[in-house]
Design an enzyme around this catalytic site. Structure first.
Site, short mmCIF file in Angstrom:
data_model
loop_
_atom_site.label_atom_id
_atom_site.label_comp_id
_atom_site.label_asym_id
_atom_site.label_seq_id
_atom_site.Cartn_x
_atom_site.Cartn_y
_atom_site.Cartn_z
N LYS A 113 0.88 -1.34 -0.02
CA LYS A 113 -0.16 -0.08 -0.10
C LYS A 113 0.84 1.26 0.09
O LYS A 113 0.39 2.27 -0.30
CB LYS A 113 -0.87 -0.12 1.16
N TYR A 149 1.08 3.85 6.33
CA TYR A 149 2.55 3.45 6.31
C TYR A 149 3.37 4.54 6.58
O TYR A 149 4.60 4.65 7.17
CB TYR A 149 2.64 2.64 5.02
#
Length: 355
Positions: free
Chosen positions: A112, A144
């Site tokens: 991702k 992230y």
């Protein structure tokens, strides 16, 4: 070198395999989770990453040399993902700071990084495949990135080295895990065999036809363990996949063959697993009762929403591993073997029925 490891998220699909790898390599291993359970060779550490006081008490006196972070929490929005997951890492580093023992921190994130968060998954302007580490970040908020920023800030403050590891969809065993395609497909195939249903691909035409790759949890564990003790791997981000590529129009029939069921040729119609498995809880409970399986709650084993997200993507997803290869990481696993090894383990552990 002191080799005392703290595995954060030890009960997850990534953390439990990593803990086993480190134990096998002779590390002293501590496994942190809210309910860590018992694992051979692993000292359990029960703590909530969102409770700083609880975390500080639990970590007192452990003084790890290496920290491996595989834990995260999924929230309802990406803004909440960012807030909560960044806070968990901040609390962790705050709790570890007084001892001053940490030499290296390895953080597992995922693709991702390149594809965007769930709210914008596979949409907008994406980097070209195969994904490479030097393609950088997307112009979109992503938890992230928030995790990485917490890691980088703590490394600067505390003087430890770091590594970031980005697997594709991870194949491995974990009960209660929120993202587990291999186990989900095993449960789905078992139900198809029980009911006589066709094994129908749930995703998109693009995923059916395109090249793709995946990451066995053992491959991720091997790369994280390698990076932790390899000087040239310090302060680097790494993609990590098995090393082969495949198409689902081949793999789907391989999986069906292993279970002895009939796979249907894909006709272009998306049939999400969330729809196919919507009424399967009772069926699974009956299968579990008849075979004496260890888990009768299908929601503890299968995560159809996550498998649908991966298999329904409208783009090719292939990952480049040249960076770690050049630095000396040579791990490789064939993905069909990774699936079959998992299925054998699930049978041996009484999670799916015998043949």
């Amino acid at each position: 070198m002191t080799k005392r490891a703290l595995v954060v998220g030890v009960t997850g699909i990534q953390g439990n395999t990593l803990a086993d790898k480190l134990v096998a390599e002779g590390w002293e291993v501590f496994g942190l989770a809210r309910t860590p359970g018992d694992r051979d060779g692993v000292t359990p550490v029960a703590a909530d990453l969102l409770d700083p006081d609880d975390l500080g008490r639990a970590l007192q006196g452990i003084d790890p040399s290496h920290v491996f972070v595989t834990a995260w929490l999924r929230m309802k929005t990406e803004a909440e993902n960012i807030r909560v997951n960044a806070q968990m890492l901040r609390n962790l580093f705050d709790a570890l700071r007084p001892a001053g023992s940490v030499q290296h921190v390895a953080l597992a994130t995922g693709l991702k990084h390149y594809l965007g968060p769930f709210e914008a998954y596979g949409k907008g302007t994406l980097p070209k495949t195969p994904f490479r580490e030097d393609q950088g970040r997307l112009e979109v908020e992503n938890f992230y990135y928030a995790q990485e920023d917490e890691l980088f800030a703590a490394a600067r403050q505390d003087g430890f080295t770091w590594s970031v590891h980005r697997p594709h969809t991870v194949i491995g065993k974990a009960v209660g895990n929120a993202m587990n395609m291999g186990q989900t497909l095993a449960v789905h195939a078992t139900i198809c065999k029980e009911t006589g249903r066709k094994f129908r691909f749930p995703g998109s035409q693009v995923q059916w036809d395109s090249l793709t790759d995946m990451t066995d949890a053992r491959q991720l564990a091997a790369q994280m363990a390698w990076a932790a003790v390899t000087p040239q791997a310090q302060n680097q981000d790494f993609n990590v996949v098995n090393g082969d590529v495949f198409r689902w129009n081949w793999m789907w029939f391989r999986i069906a063959g292993w279970f002895g069921i009939e796979a249907e040729e894909f006709d272009g119609t998306e049939r999400p697993l969330q729809e196919q498995m919507a009424d399967d809880a009772a069926i699974w409970a009956q299968i579990a009762a008849r075979h004496g399986l260890v888990e009768s709650d299908i929601t503890r084993l299968a995560s159809p929403w996550h498998s649908d997200a991966d298999l329904g993507r409208p783009i090719e997803v292939v990952t480049d591993m040249s960076k770690s290869r050049r630095l000396g990481f040579t791990g490789y696993l064939a993905t069909d073997d990774a699936f079959f090894d998992l299925f054998e383990q699930l049978r041996a552990d009484g999670i799916i029925p015998p043949a």
